[in-house]
Write an enzyme that holds these catalytic residues in place. Structure first.
Site, PDB file in Angstrom:
ATOM      1  N   PRO A 111       0.838  -1.216   0.000  1.00 51.26           N
ATOM      2  CA  PRO A 111       0.000   0.000   0.000  1.00 51.26           C
ATOM      3  C   PRO A 111       0.867   1.259   0.000  1.00 51.26           C
ATOM      4  O   PRO A 111       1.333   1.711   1.042  1.00 51.26           O
ATOM      5  CB  PRO A 111      -0.798  -0.133   1.304  1.00 51.26           C
ATOM      6  CG  PRO A 111       0.060  -0.977   2.194  1.00 51.26           C
ATOM      7  CD  PRO A 111       0.840  -1.899   1.308  1.00 51.26           C
ATOM      8  N   ASP A 161       5.686   2.625   2.320  1.00 53.01           N
ATOM      9  CA  ASP A 161       4.862   1.450   2.583  1.00 53.01           C
ATOM     10  C   ASP A 161       4.063   1.743   3.838  1.00 53.01           C
ATOM     11  O   ASP A 161       4.604   1.813   4.950  1.00 53.01           O
ATOM     12  CB  ASP A 161       5.761   0.222   2.778  1.00 53.01           C
ATOM     13  CG  ASP A 161       4.958  -1.067   2.986  1.00 53.01           C
ATOM     14  OD1 ASP A 161       3.761  -0.981   3.314  1.00 53.01           O
ATOM     15  OD2 ASP A 161       5.549  -2.150   2.825  1.00 53.01           O
ATOM     16  N   HIS A 162       2.738   1.917   3.677  1.00 51.30           N
ATOM     17  CA  HIS A 162       1.894   2.354   4.775  1.00 51.30           C
ATOM     18  C   HIS A 162       1.817   1.323   5.905  1.00 51.30           C
ATOM     19  O   HIS A 162       1.390   1.637   7.017  1.00 51.30           O
ATOM     20  CB  HIS A 162       0.488   2.683   4.269  1.00 51.30           C
ATOM     21  CG  HIS A 162      -0.168   3.812   5.008  1.00 51.30           C
ATOM     22  ND1 HIS A 162       0.061   4.066   6.335  1.00 51.30           N
ATOM     23  CD2 HIS A 162      -1.045   4.768   4.586  1.00 51.30           C
ATOM     24  CE1 HIS A 162      -0.652   5.112   6.716  1.00 51.30           C
ATOM     25  NE2 HIS A 162      -1.327   5.564   5.657  1.00 51.30           N
ATOM     26  N   ARG A 163       2.221   0.092   5.625  1.00 48.42           N
ATOM     27  CA  ARG A 163       2.234  -0.927   6.670  1.00 48.42           C
ATOM     28  C   ARG A 163       3.351  -0.678   7.673  1.00 48.42           C
ATOM     29  O   ARG A 163       3.287  -1.151   8.811  1.00 48.42           O
ATOM     30  CB  ARG A 163       2.390  -2.316   6.052  1.00 48.42           C
ATOM     31  CG  ARG A 163       1.266  -2.724   5.108  1.00 48.42           C
ATOM     32  CD  ARG A 163       1.594  -3.999   4.373  1.00 48.42           C
ATOM     33  NE  ARG A 163       2.811  -3.879   3.556  1.00 48.42           N
ATOM     34  CZ  ARG A 163       3.291  -4.855   2.792  1.00 48.42           C
ATOM     35  NH1 ARG A 163       2.665  -6.035   2.743  1.00 48.42           N
ATOM     36  NH2 ARG A 163       4.379  -4.673   2.078  1.00 48.42           N
ATOM     37  N   ILE A 164       4.369   0.085   7.253  1.00 48.46           N
ATOM     38  CA  ILE A 164       5.517   0.356   8.116  1.00 48.46           C
ATOM     39  C   ILE A 164       5.565   1.821   8.526  1.00 48.46           C
ATOM     40  O   ILE A 164       5.816   2.149   9.686  1.00 48.46           O
ATOM     41  CB  ILE A 164       6.834  -0.011   7.394  1.00 48.46           C
ATOM     42  CG1 ILE A 164       6.792  -1.442   6.871  1.00 48.46           C
ATOM     43  CG2 ILE A 164       8.039   0.184   8.317  1.00 48.46           C
ATOM     44  CD1 ILE A 164       8.010  -1.839   6.060  1.00 48.46           C
TER      45      ILE A 164
END
Length: 404
Positions: A204, A376-379
């Site tokens: 994402p 990376d929106h997860r990080i």
């Protein structure tokens, strides 16, 4: 006992390789460690070495063929050894080559058949040339028959092709026209396509753009390059140093995504995107905060040269913790780059341009640079990425900050 020669995984991400050329010919004597063939991996052209000794009994893969990792390529054994069971299991005809007689110097006599990797017939004349020399000659449209080789036995090598003049192009009116031209995918291009598909979809992405005043960095670079005759420093070298220092202050942006965890790195290893003929490769400068600008400049220049020559070793393009892609030299003002998984982000760098800006209530012309960070929106959350980018901006606008 016969030794099987397999297509090895010559890079960490290699799934198949293109057999560029056989360096050894069927029937040649082989010792452990000899280079058997040149293989194009997904990143570079590597040497496939022998893991046994004897004679190259059978060659099962043709030059320019693409072969999956683990496929049997050849068999090494004694001259009269029966390897029919190995060939049958591989689905190959049980044809065993005879060893070629050798001269006292250890070379095949002049009347012995030559390896296809060493000879080429032009106008009825056999021409000895290296695989890389032939490839370069094709790219530059150079006739090998017009070149005098400087290698052993008159063999044409790369330096001979580089010194030759390319053939003049035909006038446009005489060139044949075609509706299209199909070009096969190189191993590198296949890997780029696969990695982009695995990045832009599952990862994402979100993007942060900042415009930076580069006047002080411009002056600092001029001053640094005016001192002595050492390695010259580019703006990209300065940006690599600044990004590494910012990652050291913001370790939450210096990580990898794993399915069940996030790995945060204490060291900073910067990948720098380098454009080559077949696509893009990202050599890695390791432990950047521990290196001076001159050291970074020297290493980046050497890695870029080796990348363009397809000579990088796997350890030179793996293990990056963050990447930088710079298209400023192509006069690109701003762009977004695709994250190189499992990294958390990549910084896209545009060109430095003179622009009118308001300063102290007046319009003045300043050198400005636009950078866009893909996250990376997860990080990385929005505020986290914004703070990191603020630090990059502050350091580039005040370059003395990177030496304190």
């Amino acid at each position: 006992m016969a030794t099987k020669v397999y297509m090895e995984a010559l890079s960490p991400t290699m799934e198949e390789g293109r057999l560029v050329s056989w360096v050894k010919n069927q029937g040649d004597p082989v010792t452990n460690g000899d280079v058997l063939a040149e293989v194009e991996t997904d990143k570079a052209i590597m040497e496939l070495q022998a893991r046994g000794e004897g004679v190259l009994l059978n060659v099962l893969a043709a030059e320019d063929s693409t072969v999956e990792v683990g496929t049997l390529l050849a068999v090494i054994g004694e001259t009269d050894e029966d390897v029919s069971d190995i060939l049958a299991a591989a689905g190959a005809a049980p044809e065993v080559a005879e060893a070629k007689p050798e001269t006292a110097a250890g070379e095949a006599p002049s009347d012995a058949p030559r390896s296809p990797s060493e000879t080429r017939t032009v106008g009825g004349t056999r021409i000895k040339s290296s695989p890389l020399a032939r490839r370069l000659a094709r790219e530059r449209r150079i006739d090998l028959g017009a070149i005098t080789g400087s290698g052993p036995g008159g063999r044409i090598v790369v330096r001979d092709v580089e010194a030759a003049e390319p053939a003049p192009r035909l006038p446009v009116a005489l060139e044949p026209e075609a509706e299209f031209n199909d070009v096969g995918l190189s191993q590198l291009r296949k890997t780029i396509a696969k990695r982009l598909s695995s990045s832009i979809g599952p990862v994402p992405h979100f993007f942060l753009t900042s415009e930076i005043d580069m006047e002080r960095t411009w002056e600092a670079r001029v001053a640094l390059n005016d001192v002595g005759d050492e390695q010259r420093i580019s703006f990209n070298d300065i940006i690599i140093k600044v990004v590494a220092e910012a990652l050291r202050l913001h370790p939450e942006c210096n990580g990898w995504w794993h399915d069940d965890s996030i790995r945060y790195f204490r060291s900073v290893h910067i990948g720098m995107a380098v454009a080559i003929d077949d696509g893009l490769i990202t050599p890695v400068i390791r432990n950047v905060p521990l290196k001076s600008l001159r050291e970074i400049a020297k290493e980046s220049n050497e890695l870029a040269r080796r990348a363009r020559e397809r000579k990088l070793m796997p350890e030179e393009y793996t293990g990056g913790t963050f990447s930088i892609s710079n298209l400023g030299m192509f006069d690109i003002d701003q762009f977004t780059a695709v994250i190189n998984p499992p990294e958390a982000g990549i910084l896209a760098v545009g060109s430095i341009q003179q622009k009118p800006v308001v300063e102290g209530g007046e319009v003045v012309v300043r050198r400005r640079l636009r950078v866009t960070m893909s996250c990376d929106h997860r990080i990385i959350d929005g505020a986290t990425g914004a703070r990191f980018l603020q630090t990059v901006k502050r350091m580039l606008e005040n370059p003395l900050a990177i030496v304190w």
